[in-house]
Design a protein around this motif. Structure first.
Motif, PDB file in Angstrom:
ATOM      1  N   HIS A  48     -20.074   9.506 -77.776  1.00  0.00           N
ATOM      2  CA  HIS A  48     -20.959   9.685 -76.625  1.00  0.00           C
ATOM      3  C   HIS A  48     -22.198   8.794 -76.658  1.00  0.00           C
ATOM      4  N   LEU A  57     -22.761   5.566 -74.267  1.00  0.00           N
ATOM      5  CA  LEU A  57     -23.863   5.713 -73.321  1.00  0.00           C
ATOM      6  C   LEU A  57     -24.824   4.532 -73.431  1.00  0.00           C
ATOM      7  N   LEU A  83     -23.522  10.867 -68.619  1.00  0.00           N
ATOM      8  CA  LEU A  83     -22.787   9.612 -68.480  1.00  0.00           C
ATOM      9  C   LEU A  83     -22.783   9.081 -67.048  1.00  0.00           C
TER      10      LEU A  83
END
Length: 334
Positions: free
Chosen positions: A134, A138, A167
Motif C-alpha cells: 500500500h 501510493l 488510493l
C-alpha cells in the motif's frame, strides 16, 4: 525503515486496517500477508521499495481491454499475498516469504523515472497482490500521476474501503479478480470471503476507477450456471452493463491439479449467456486464436478492436465512437 499506514495500537499488538482480515499482530510477528510486521509497537511494511519483478507488458496481458488499448505498461511485482489460493498462477512469489527470494531495491522516484524512460503509458502493480504494498504503491502512484502516467492495480480486491479511499486520488484502474460467486469457494480455496471483494469493487467504481473483472473458470469448482448468472447480474447492477468481464480458461496449477482444463465449449456458453443477460463486453481468455477477445460494438456488431495474442489493432473506432453507427464506446485511450 518506512512505517505503515492504517493501523491501531492494541496493547502490545497492532491491528492492521489495510485489508478485511484485520490482523491483530503481536510484537515481532507478521500479518497473514507475511510482509507487515509489528516491531516494538509499530507496523512496518517490510517490502517498501523492494521488488522481485520488473517488466514491460502489453496492457492486454493484465488483461485490460478498455483501458489504454495497444499501449505498454511498466509492471512491478513484490512478494506475498493476503490470499492463499490453491490455484495461484504466480505462487512462486505470492506464496513465498521474504527469506525465500532475493528482493531488489527500487524507490518510488526511480520507478517513475524508469516507467517514463521506457515509453510506457502506465504503471501496474501486479504479479502478487498490490494491496499489501500500500504505502509503496501510493507514494509511487502520486508521482506517476503528476508525471502524466496512469496507474493500475491487478488485484484480488481484498482491501478495505479506508485503504481504497486513500488510493483513489492516484489509482486509475482496478482490474479485479472475481474468483467465484460463492463464499464457500473463497473460504476453502482462497482463504478469504466474497462480500468484501464485492464491496471493494463497488466502492472502486464509485470512486471513479476504471473496472474490469476476471474470472478463471474452474470445472466443478466455480462454474455452476446459476452462480455465473448471479455474478454477471451483480456486475450489471452494481458496475454497469458496459463493464468488461473476462472469463478465462483454467489449466491445472499449484495445489489444484485435479480439475481438468476448462472445456472451450463451456466458456463459449458463458459468453453467450452474458450477452443474453445484457452484458455488453464479455471476453474469453487463455484460448489462443480466439475471436472472443475482439471488441465489437454492442449496437451494430462492427469490429472495433481486433486482438490476436497481444497484438492489438484498433479498426472501427474514431476517438470513443463506433465508426459505423456513432455509438459511444467506454474506452479510455489517453
Amino acid at each position: 525503515m518506512a512505517e505503515a499506514r492504517l493501523w491501531d495500537q492494541e496493547g502490545d499488538a497492532v491491528r492492521c486496517r489495510l485489508c478485511p482480515h484485520g490482523c491483530l499482530i503481536k510484537d515481532d510477528h507478521r500479518g497473514i500477508c507475511g510482509v507487515r510486521e509489528n516491531r516494538n509497537g509499530r507496523l512496518i511494511p517490510l517490502t517498501y521499495g523492494r521488488i522481485t519483478s520488473e517488466a514491460l507488458d502489453p496492457i492486454e496481458k493484465k488483461p485490460l481491454f478498455h483501458f489504454l488499448p495497444g499501449t505498454i505498461t511498466y509492471s512491478l511485482g513484490g512478494i506475498g499475498c493476503n490470499f492463499r489460493c490453491r490455484h495461484c498462477q504466480n505462487w512462486e512469489i505470492s506464496q513465498a516469504t521474504i527469506a525465500d527470494l532475493p528482493l531488489r531495491s527500487l524507490s518510488p522516484e526511480e520507478g517513475v523515472r524508469r516507467a517514463m524512460g521506457s515509453g510506457a503509458a502506465s504503471i501496474t502493480w501486479t504479479y502478487n497482490e498490490p494491496t499489501i504494498w500500500h504505502e509503496y504503491a501510493l507514494d509511487m502512484g502520486v508521482l506517476a500521476r503528476k508525471n502524466g502516467l496512469k496507474t493500475i492495480y491487478v488485484t484480488n480486491g481484498y482491501i478495505t474501503e479506508e485503504a481504497l479511499n486513500e488510493l483513489s486520488p492516484m489509482l486509475s484502474a482496478f482490474r479485479v479478480d472475481l474468483k467465484a460467486f460463492n463464499d464457500g469457494f473463497y473460504r476453502s480455496v482462497c482463504g478469504g470471503h466474497l462480500q468484501p471483494v464485492l464491496d471493494a469493487t463497488a466502492r472502486a467504481h464509485e470512486l471513479g476507477m476504471h473496472i474490469e473483472t476476471v474470472t478463471l473458470i474452474i470445472p466443478g469448482q466455480n462454474d455452476d450456471p446459476g452462480e455465473i448468472d448471479s455474478m454477471i447480474r451483480w456486475v450489471i447492477e452494481n458496475l454497469g452493463p458496459e463493464t468488461p468481464m473476462h472469463f478465462t480458461r483454467y489449466h491445472p496449477a499449484y495445489r489444484m491439479s485435479d480439475p481438468p482444463a476448462t472445456p472451450v465449449q463451456r466458456l463459449e456458453e458463458i459468453y453467450q449467456r452474458a450477452r443474453e443477460l445484457g452484458l455488453e463486453y464479455p471476453y474469453l481468455g487463455n484460448i489462443p486464436g480466439s475471436t472472443y477477445e475482439d471488441t465489437r460494438c454492442p449496437s451494430c456488431s462492427s469490429l472495433l478492436i481486433r486482438r490476436r495474442g497481444y497484438r492489438t489493432e484498433i479498426t472501427g473506432l474514431e476517438g470513443d465512437r463506433c465508426i459505423s453507427c456513432n455509438r459511444k464506446i467506454p474506452m479510455i485511450q489517453s
